[in-house]
Design a protein around this motif. Structure first.
Motif, mmCIF file in Angstrom:
data_model
loop_
_atom_site.group_PDB
_atom_site.id
_atom_site.type_symbol
_atom_site.label_atom_id
_atom_site.label_comp_id
_atom_site.label_asym_id
_atom_site.label_seq_id
_atom_site.Cartn_x
_atom_site.Cartn_y
_atom_site.Cartn_z
ATOM 1 N N LYS A 42 -5.248 -0.634 -4.238
ATOM 2 C CA LYS A 42 -5.489 -1.476 -3.059
ATOM 3 C C LYS A 42 -6.933 -1.370 -2.598
ATOM 4 O O LYS A 42 -7.508 -0.274 -2.605
ATOM 5 C CB LYS A 42 -4.562 -1.103 -1.902
ATOM 6 C CG LYS A 42 -3.099 -1.393 -2.155
ATOM 7 C CD LYS A 42 -2.255 -1.004 -0.957
ATOM 8 C CE LYS A 42 -0.780 -0.992 -1.297
ATOM 9 N NZ LYS A 42 -0.439 0.083 -2.262
ATOM 10 N N THR A 77 1.566 -3.826 -1.675
ATOM 11 C CA THR A 77 0.456 -4.512 -1.000
ATOM 12 C C THR A 77 0.958 -5.279 0.221
ATOM 13 O O THR A 77 0.339 -5.245 1.289
ATOM 14 C CB THR A 77 -0.248 -5.481 -1.971
ATOM 15 O OG1 THR A 77 -0.614 -4.770 -3.149
ATOM 16 C CG2 THR A 77 -1.492 -6.075 -1.333
ATOM 17 N N GLY A 105 -4.627 -6.195 -3.452
ATOM 18 C CA GLY A 105 -3.878 -5.165 -4.158
ATOM 19 C C GLY A 105 -3.244 -5.697 -5.421
ATOM 20 O O GLY A 105 -3.227 -6.912 -5.676
#
Length: 204
Positions: A42, A77, A105
């Motif tokens: 991420k 994410t 992400g």
């Protein structure tokens, strides 16, 4: 005059940001990294008041790590984006943070994704997004040249077009930019685009 922008390509997401630390008419440094590696897969690109930006992004990073330590699995994410949005929304009624975020992400089952989160806790999943004065130019360039399924080379070429446009059109344009990507192999720094290097401190 901050600029943060990102896009989703074929198997990766990319975030680029200027690296100027500015207060009023003063430029304090030109190598401030505004894209935090949140965890292994991420990226969190942020713009806004320097204190809010640093404090809030570090707070999110530590809580994402804490969740993984406690539960043994990382946040997806989408979950990280919703957690970030929730913290901004809660702070909005008390002591709001002046920070805008692009969260990118890569999830094993879903692939790459990009989330747009602004200072009033608006959350959207997007293919491309931008914040700051540079967004007036980078968004128009991405509207013209972006298409789904871009290769990494095409995406970096588009980012370079956005940087050139920002440097050409913005009255007080930031000189340096950092580009980071996240894909199945993880989040990493890809390149810097520099026109000014901070002077090295003299050695005694």
């Amino acid at each position: 005059m901050e600029c943060v922008f990102g896009l989703v390509g074929d198997g990766f997401a990319l975030v680029a940001a200027d690296s100027s630390a500015v207060n009023s008419i003063l430029v304090h440094k030109s190598n401030e990294d505004k894209i935090m590696i949140l965890d292994s897969h991420k990226l969190l690109g942020a713009s806004g008041e320097a204190g809010d930006r640093v404090q809030f992004t570090e707070y999110i990073q530590k809580n994402v790590h804490l969740y993984e330590f406690r539960n043994g699995i990382p946040l997806s994410t989408a979950a990280a984006a919703n957690f970030t949005r929730g913290e901004l929304a809660q702070a909005l009624r008390k002591s709001p943070y002046s920070v805008n975020i692009l969260l990118a992400g890569y999830d094993k089952d879903i692939g790459p994704s990009l989330y747009y989160i602004d200072y009033i806790a608006t959350l959207h999943k997007v293919d491309k997004g931008a914040f700051g004065y540079g967004s007036f130019f980078s968004l128009s360039m991405m509207d013209r040249h972006y298409h789904s399924g871009m290769s990494l080379k095409e995406a970096v070429d588009l980012v370079d077009k956005c940087i050139v446009e920002i440097r050409t059109r913005l009255v007080v344009s930031p000189p340096n930019f950092v580009i980071k990507i996240v894909d199945k192999d993880g989040a990493k720094e890809y390149a810097w685009r520099e026109t000014i290097k901070d002077a090295e401190e003299p050695t005694a």
